[in-house]
Scaffold this active site. Structure first.
Site, PDB file in Angstrom:
ATOM      1  N   GLU A  45      -1.241  76.943 -21.088  1.00 19.59           N
ATOM      2  CA  GLU A  45      -2.329  77.408 -21.935  1.00 19.59           C
ATOM      3  C   GLU A  45      -2.526  78.918 -21.821  1.00 19.59           C
ATOM      4  OE1 GLU A  45      -3.836  75.997 -24.309  1.00 19.59           O
ATOM      5  OE2 GLU A  45      -2.926  74.038 -23.995  1.00 19.59           O
ATOM      6  N   TYR A 128     -12.176  77.767 -24.532  1.00 18.83           N
ATOM      7  CA  TYR A 128     -10.984  77.107 -25.069  1.00 18.83           C
ATOM      8  C   TYR A 128     -10.095  76.562 -23.952  1.00 18.83           C
ATOM      9  CZ  TYR A 128      -6.290  76.264 -26.460  1.00 18.83           C
ATOM     10  OH  TYR A 128      -5.065  75.661 -26.586  1.00 18.83           O
ATOM     11  N   ASP A 146      -8.067  75.929 -31.019  1.00 15.96           N
ATOM     12  CA  ASP A 146      -7.193  77.095 -31.068  1.00 15.96           C
ATOM     13  C   ASP A 146      -6.988  77.476 -32.527  1.00 15.96           C
ATOM     14  OD1 ASP A 146      -5.256  75.360 -32.115  1.00 15.96           O
ATOM     15  OD2 ASP A 146      -3.652  76.227 -30.898  1.00 15.96           O
ATOM     16  N   CYS A 201       0.815  72.533 -41.181  1.00 18.06           N
ATOM     17  CA  CYS A 201      -0.281  73.279 -41.806  1.00 18.06           C
ATOM     18  C   CYS A 201      -0.293  74.710 -41.269  1.00 18.06           C
ATOM     19  CB  CYS A 201      -1.615  72.572 -41.539  1.00 18.06           C
ATOM     20  SG  CYS A 201      -2.978  73.157 -42.558  1.00 18.06           S
ATOM     21  N   CYS A 211       2.406  66.535 -44.778  1.00 23.19           N
ATOM     22  CA  CYS A 211       1.118  66.389 -44.091  1.00 23.19           C
ATOM     23  C   CYS A 211       0.614  64.957 -44.191  1.00 23.19           C
ATOM     24  CB  CYS A 211       0.093  67.346 -44.699  1.00 23.19           C
ATOM     25  SG  CYS A 211      -1.533  67.208 -43.926  1.00 23.19           S
TER      26      CYS A 211
END
Length: 300
Positions: A45, A128, A146, A201, A211
């Site tokens: 991360e 986050y 994010d 996306c 999608c």
């Protein structure tokens, strides 16, 4: 930019297709494997912030091989974290990760804590990252926002092409409203929406034909109206202080001994910008000046 508001599409109708798509199309990334553990998730991360997966993978593998537990990193000088960070960019992340490893070692016996508030209390950990580690490493129910997730929600639920430049309270409220109730399913949803934004996306050239929720996407159903908000921030690098800082750090990373001023002067012709970049590195704790006019990566 108008405030983000959800459509009348029930959240549950989005969960099954998105999670099902993820089960079929998720990339096999090392931090998603069980053996990565919470430390592997945390390292990933930090590294993935503003950095593509392709650049992170080799550095991540080397990092975990050298420092498989937080205590291993905490025992090293912070400059070694900066050295191992290589060319990932935004090297202050390396110092923050080192500081987090020290705090984990001192406060939690070397194990990454599972409680969200304990994660948030670690140095260098924001909302986050705390939510991401709690969700991805421990399967907890948190809204993980994010850039990719924000873009998916902006399009699918709010009907706009791009989210605001900075995360808003409306986005957080929407993310919470879209969370599945069960912890495990919520954690899967967080990973799935992130992957959907990364692979389908995307910011440009989105592939709506692939999608899983195209039939429910508010933006697509509205005819994909063009972005009407403030101009999106561009990522410039060439000629910036960031580029100069990167070149200065490259010299220091490649030398185990302190580096003389002349070696740093050679990397950039413009003296005022070079001095400003070096001063910034010192102020950020990434470079340590020595009394004899030499410089090194920080030892403490």
């Amino acid at each position: 930019m108008t405030a983000m508001t959800s459509t009348h599409t029930p959240p549950t109708s989005l969960h099954t297709p998105v999670i099902g798509w993820f089960e079929q199309h998720a990339r096999d990334l090392p931090w998603r494997r069980p053996e990565a553990g919470a430390w592997g998730v945390m390292v990933s991360e930090f590294m993935l912030q503003q950095t593509p997966v392709s650049r992170v993978l080799p550095v991540y593998e080397q990092w975990l091989a050298r420092w498989p537990r937080p205590a291993d990193l905490a025992a090293e000088a912070p400059g070694e974290a900066v050295r191992a960070w290589g060319r990932l960019g935004y090297p202050r992340r390396a110092l923050r990760l080192h500081g987090a490893a020290q705090a984990i070692t001192e406060r939690h016996g070397g194990d990454v804590p599972s409680e969200h508030n304990q994660l948030l209390a670690l140095p260098g950990i924001g909302e986050y990252t705390a939510a991401a580690v709690a969700s991805f490493a421990y399967g907890q129910r948190h809204a993980v926002l994010d850039t990719n997730v924000r873009r998916v929600f902006a399009r699918a639920a709010a009907g706009i092409q791009y989210p605001p430049n900075a995360t808003t309270a409306a986005e957080r409220k929407l993310a919470r409203a879209l969370l599945p109730e069960e912890d495990e399913r919520a954690a899967r949803w967080a990973a799935a929406t992130m992957e959907l934004g990364a692979l389908v996306c995307t910011a440009r050239n989105e592939d709506c034909s692939k999608c899983p929720i195209a039939s429910q996407c508010a933006w697509l159903l509205a005819g994909k109206p063009a972005h009407q908000g403030p101009a999106r921030r561009g990522q410039t690098y060439a000629g910036t202080d960031r580029q100069v800082r990167g070149r200065l750090l490259a010299v220091l990373r490649e030398s185990v001994a302190p580096v003389p001023q002349a070696a740093l002067d050679a990397v950039w012709d413009e003296p005022v910008q070079r001095a400003r970049a070096l001063d910034g590195l010192v102020a950020d704790g990434l470079v340590e000046p020595l009394p004899d006019g030499q410089y090194r990566l920080p030892l403490t």
